[in-house]
Motif scaffolding. Structure first.
Motif, PDB file in Angstrom:
ATOM      1  N   PHE A 287      -3.907   4.778   0.429  1.00 35.79           N
ATOM      2  CA  PHE A 287      -5.130   3.983   0.315  1.00 35.79           C
ATOM      3  C   PHE A 287      -4.854   2.604  -0.280  1.00 35.79           C
ATOM      4  O   PHE A 287      -5.554   1.645   0.046  1.00 35.79           O
ATOM      5  CB  PHE A 287      -6.195   4.736  -0.477  1.00 35.79           C
ATOM      6  N   VAL A 288      -3.842   2.493  -1.118  1.00 37.19           N
ATOM      7  CA  VAL A 288      -3.426   1.175  -1.602  1.00 37.19           C
ATOM      8  C   VAL A 288      -2.909   0.367  -0.409  1.00 37.19           C
ATOM      9  O   VAL A 288      -3.229  -0.814  -0.245  1.00 37.19           O
ATOM     10  CB  VAL A 288      -2.344   1.300  -2.702  1.00 37.19           C
ATOM     11  N   PHE A 289      -2.127   1.017   0.449  1.00 39.51           N
ATOM     12  CA  PHE A 289      -1.636   0.388   1.671  1.00 39.51           C
ATOM     13  C   PHE A 289      -2.802  -0.022   2.568  1.00 39.51           C
ATOM     14  O   PHE A 289      -2.811  -1.108   3.160  1.00 39.51           O
ATOM     15  CB  PHE A 289      -0.702   1.361   2.411  1.00 39.51           C
ATOM     16  N   MET A 290      -3.808   0.853   2.664  1.00 41.80           N
ATOM     17  CA  MET A 290      -4.976   0.570   3.518  1.00 41.80           C
ATOM     18  C   MET A 290      -5.697  -0.703   3.090  1.00 41.80           C
ATOM     19  O   MET A 290      -6.212  -1.438   3.932  1.00 41.80           O
ATOM     20  CB  MET A 290      -5.976   1.738   3.471  1.00 41.80           C
ATOM     21  N   GLU A 291      -5.760  -0.969   1.792  1.00 42.35           N
ATOM     22  CA  GLU A 291      -6.432  -2.181   1.306  1.00 42.35           C
ATOM     23  C   GLU A 291      -5.799  -3.424   1.925  1.00 42.35           C
ATOM     24  O   GLU A 291      -6.513  -4.309   2.407  1.00 42.35           O
ATOM     25  CB  GLU A 291      -6.344  -2.255  -0.222  1.00 42.35           C
ATOM     26  N   ASP A 292      -4.470  -3.478   1.924  1.00 47.41           N
ATOM     27  CA  ASP A 292      -3.766  -4.617   2.513  1.00 47.41           C
ATOM     28  C   ASP A 292      -3.867  -4.594   4.036  1.00 47.41           C
ATOM     29  O   ASP A 292      -4.052  -5.628   4.678  1.00 47.41           O
ATOM     30  CB  ASP A 292      -2.286  -4.611   2.106  1.00 47.41           C
ATOM     31  N   PHE A 293      -3.715  -3.402   4.607  1.00 49.01           N
ATOM     32  CA  PHE A 293      -3.691  -3.284   6.067  1.00 49.01           C
ATOM     33  C   PHE A 293      -5.020  -3.700   6.687  1.00 49.01           C
ATOM     34  O   PHE A 293      -5.029  -4.340   7.740  1.00 49.01           O
ATOM     35  CB  PHE A 293      -3.344  -1.844   6.473  1.00 49.01           C
TER      36      PHE A 293
ATOM     37  N   TRP B 115       1.582   3.533   8.717  1.00 50.57           N
ATOM     38  CA  TRP B 115       2.085   4.177   7.503  1.00 50.57           C
ATOM     39  C   TRP B 115       3.205   5.164   7.825  1.00 50.57           C
ATOM     40  O   TRP B 115       4.220   5.224   7.142  1.00 50.57           O
ATOM     41  CB  TRP B 115       0.941   4.876   6.778  1.00 50.57           C
ATOM     42  N   LYS B 116       3.002   5.927   8.899  1.00 51.33           N
ATOM     43  CA  LYS B 116       4.021   6.908   9.295  1.00 51.33           C
ATOM     44  C   LYS B 116       5.318   6.230   9.713  1.00 51.33           C
ATOM     45  O   LYS B 116       6.399   6.774   9.511  1.00 51.33           O
ATOM     46  CB  LYS B 116       3.503   7.764  10.450  1.00 51.33           C
ATOM     47  N   SER B 117       5.197   5.039  10.295  1.00 50.22           N
ATOM     48  CA  SER B 117       6.393   4.348  10.775  1.00 50.22           C
ATOM     49  C   SER B 117       7.150   3.621   9.661  1.00 50.22           C
ATOM     50  O   SER B 117       8.283   3.208   9.857  1.00 50.22           O
ATOM     51  CB  SER B 117       6.025   3.354  11.881  1.00 50.22           C
ATOM     52  N   LEU B 118       6.515   3.444   8.494  1.00 53.28           N
ATOM     53  CA  LEU B 118       7.174   2.745   7.387  1.00 53.28           C
ATOM     54  C   LEU B 118       8.269   3.616   6.772  1.00 53.28           C
ATOM     55  O   LEU B 118       8.123   4.837   6.670  1.00 53.28           O
ATOM     56  CB  LEU B 118       6.175   2.378   6.292  1.00 53.28           C
ATOM     57  N   SER B 119       9.344   2.974   6.339  1.00 51.00           N
ATOM     58  CA  SER B 119      10.410   3.708   5.643  1.00 51.00           C
ATOM     59  C   SER B 119      10.004   3.866   4.179  1.00 51.00           C
ATOM     60  O   SER B 119       9.058   3.231   3.705  1.00 51.00           O
ATOM     61  CB  SER B 119      11.724   2.930   5.738  1.00 51.00           C
TER      62      SER B 119
ATOM     63  N   LYS C 104       2.233   0.750  -7.041  1.00 55.06           N
ATOM     64  CA  LYS C 104       0.863   0.370  -7.412  1.00 55.06           C
ATOM     65  C   LYS C 104       0.009   1.612  -7.675  1.00 55.06           C
ATOM     66  O   LYS C 104      -0.784   1.641  -8.613  1.00 55.06           O
ATOM     67  CB  LYS C 104       0.200  -0.448  -6.292  1.00 55.06           C
ATOM     68  N   ALA C 105       0.184   2.628  -6.832  1.00 53.38           N
ATOM     69  CA  ALA C 105      -0.583   3.861  -6.995  1.00 53.38           C
ATOM     70  C   ALA C 105      -0.225   4.546  -8.313  1.00 53.38           C
ATOM     71  O   ALA C 105      -1.111   5.038  -9.020  1.00 53.38           O
ATOM     72  CB  ALA C 105      -0.332   4.802  -5.824  1.00 53.38           C
ATOM     73  N   GLU C 106       1.047   4.564  -8.661  1.00 47.66           N
ATOM     74  CA  GLU C 106       1.488   5.165  -9.929  1.00 47.66           C
ATOM     75  C   GLU C 106       0.911   4.399 -11.119  1.00 47.66           C
ATOM     76  O   GLU C 106       0.481   4.992 -12.102  1.00 47.66           O
ATOM     77  CB  GLU C 106       3.018   5.200 -10.013  1.00 47.66           C
ATOM     78  N   LYS C 107       0.901   3.081 -11.003  1.00 46.86           N
ATOM     79  CA  LYS C 107       0.353   2.244 -12.078  1.00 46.86           C
ATOM     80  C   LYS C 107      -1.136   2.548 -12.272  1.00 46.86           C
ATOM     81  O   LYS C 107      -1.611   2.695 -13.401  1.00 46.86           O
ATOM     82  CB  LYS C 107       0.559   0.768 -11.730  1.00 46.86           C
ATOM     83  N   ARG C 108      -1.854   2.686 -11.151  1.00 45.12           N
ATOM     84  CA  ARG C 108      -3.284   3.012 -11.231  1.00 45.12           C
ATOM     85  C   ARG C 108      -3.501   4.414 -11.797  1.00 45.12           C
ATOM     86  O   ARG C 108      -4.462   4.656 -12.514  1.00 45.12           O
ATOM     87  CB  ARG C 108      -3.930   2.916  -9.846  1.00 45.12           C
TER      88      ARG C 108
END
Length: 144
Positions: free
Chosen positions: A46-52, A77-81, A91-95
């Motif tokens: 969901f952090v990725f989704m904000e940017d995407f 997301w699935k294609s990202l390494s 970012k998610a861990e920080k949150r």
């Protein structure tokens, strides 16, 4: 065959459905959600989704479908390494750490309990709304 069930009896017993009460019905009142309780943190996806979402909207300004954005984001997301996902995971861990700190403070505040002279804002506004409704109906009668 004595004692055996006929085909119609076995079918009807297999097809019988026991109805359960609808969610929330018959369970009594559920505890109201506390608006002061901290929200759970977003996952790395969901952090990725904000940017995407922002980049997808720029590339496809005419697209209004939420499903299309979600599907495209999921595929991306699935294609990202793992190394490409790392900033979002961080970012998610920080949150998550921030949330855990906030929830501990929130729980501590709950354990202490509300102060005796303090009322919740909701109850005060409800009382004021009821008073306003009563006052408003009397004024309308005077105007006519």
């Amino acid at each position: 065959m004595k004692g055996a069930k006929s085909k119609t009896e076995t079918r009807s017993s297999k097809l019988s459905v026991t109805k359960k009460p609808a969610k929330g019905a018959g369970r009594g009142k559920a505890a109201a959600k506390d608006p002061n309780k901290p929200k759970r943190p977003a996952s790395a996806f969901f952090v990725f989704m904000e940017d995407f979402r922002e980049t997808f909207k720029k590339e496809n300004p005419k697209n209004k479908s939420v499903a299309t954005v979600g599907k495209a984001a999921g595929d991306k997301w699935k294609s990202l390494s793992d190394s490409e996902k790392a900033p979002y995971v961080a970012k998610a861990e920080k949150r998550k750490v921030e949330y855990e700190k906030n929830i501990k403070a929130y729980n501590k505040k709950l354990e202490e309990g509300p102060k005796e002279d303090e009322e919740s804002d909701k109850s005060v506004s409800e009382v004021n709304d009821e008073d306003d409704a009563e006052d408003g109906s009397e004024e309308e009668e005077d105007d006519e």
